[in-house]
Design an enzyme around this catalytic site. Sequence first.
Site, PDB file in Angstrom:
ATOM      1  N   VAL A 106       0.860  -1.178   0.000  1.00 28.60           N
ATOM      2  CA  VAL A 106       0.000   0.000   0.000  1.00 28.60           C
ATOM      3  C   VAL A 106       0.899   1.231   0.000  1.00 28.60           C
ATOM      4  CG1 VAL A 106      -1.845   1.247   1.165  1.00 28.60           C
ATOM      5  CG2 VAL A 106      -1.762  -1.255   1.307  1.00 28.60           C
ATOM      6  N   CYS A 107       0.733   2.083  -1.010  1.00 34.08           N
ATOM      7  CA  CYS A 107       1.466   3.338  -1.102  1.00 34.08           C
ATOM      8  C   CYS A 107       2.970   3.080  -1.113  1.00 34.08           C
ATOM      9  CB  CYS A 107       1.028   4.270   0.021  1.00 34.08           C
ATOM     10  SG  CYS A 107       1.597   5.979  -0.157  1.00 34.08           S
ATOM     11  N   SER A 108       3.713   3.703  -0.204  1.00 36.76           N
ATOM     12  CA  SER A 108       5.168   3.582  -0.211  1.00 36.76           C
ATOM     13  C   SER A 108       5.659   2.213   0.224  1.00 36.76           C
ATOM     14  CB  SER A 108       5.801   4.666   0.673  1.00 36.76           C
ATOM     15  OG  SER A 108       5.340   4.560   2.005  1.00 36.76           O
ATOM     16  N   THR A 126       2.591   3.112  -7.030  1.00 38.07           N
ATOM     17  CA  THR A 126       2.647   3.654  -5.684  1.00 38.07           C
ATOM     18  C   THR A 126       1.961   5.015  -5.736  1.00 38.07           C
ATOM     19  OG1 THR A 126       4.121   4.170  -3.815  1.00 38.07           O
ATOM     20  CG2 THR A 126       4.910   4.776  -6.008  1.00 38.07           C
TER      21      THR A 126
END
Length: 326
Positions: A106-108, A126
């Site tokens: 998730v994301c970074s 990302t």
Amino acid sequence: MLTNVAALLLDEVHPFELGVLCEVFGLDRSEEGLPVHDFAVVSAEGPVLNTHAGFTISTPHGLERLEEADLIAVPAGSHFMQREYPEEMLDALRRAVARGSRVLSVCSGAYVLGAAGLLDGRRCTTHWRHAAELSRRFPKAIVEPDVLYVDEGAVISSAGTAAGIDACLHLIRQEYGQEAANTLARRMVVPPHRDGGQAQYISRPLPRSSCDTVGSTLAWMEQHLDQEMSVEQLATLAHMSPRTFARRFQQETGTTPYRWLLRQRVLLAQHLLETSELTIDTIAGQTGFGTAATLRHQFVRSLGTTPNAYRRTFRGPATTSVPDVA
């Protein structure tokens, strides 16, 4: 079948993204007909971790818990773009994929998968703010900077914050069917399905800090988005042959001049729709699309929504709009 899930945490974890994983995989909702997972929060850096929100999280589970997981999910964390990662953790992620388990970021959290080599040769994403750095740090990864999530089988990556919900619901839908995903979405009060290819809401052009030789040309292009421009014209501005310019442009931006220009025009249209009362025709002219029909066509292709629908999303239902052209 997905039965055993581990959320893998590092210091400075982001609570919201961890909360998404706990909400989807960590709660017993069997009374609603939803699957129950053997869920654990796993620390890669000791029993007590800091969050970036200023409180701590404790867990009894260390890296050994990953060996039994069918899915290892990595939420976002602070400074993931710069930091190094424990080699034992990276080895555990590699072993998981080798034995047939899946990983999800998730994301970074994508940087963790990249450090393990799991993004090499795979499409991934990302948060749009981190996409250029992800591509620079892991050049073998095929970074798609403006989509919600990417499913590459063993490796699933998602964009920032709420896109993690979309990726998790996608996985639930894939494992248990549409009804289970819809039931869970209703329980979480979120849309049951946003396609992974739907665009992130990028607020400005992606950084071009690495564009050493075409940077001045990019600046000129940004200032003249309303004008027609060809590769030949741009190559002349850059004092190169068209073939050399096209090659350098691809190397330094990761895309073609046409696609870069199209993206900047859409970004400018987004900005004008959010901040002005200009008509769709006027915005089409100022962004180089020429006509409202062309603007609408490219807007839908890029963002999956119409200009007026986008304006309503960011300006509210009271905004006066003109009809979208067919």
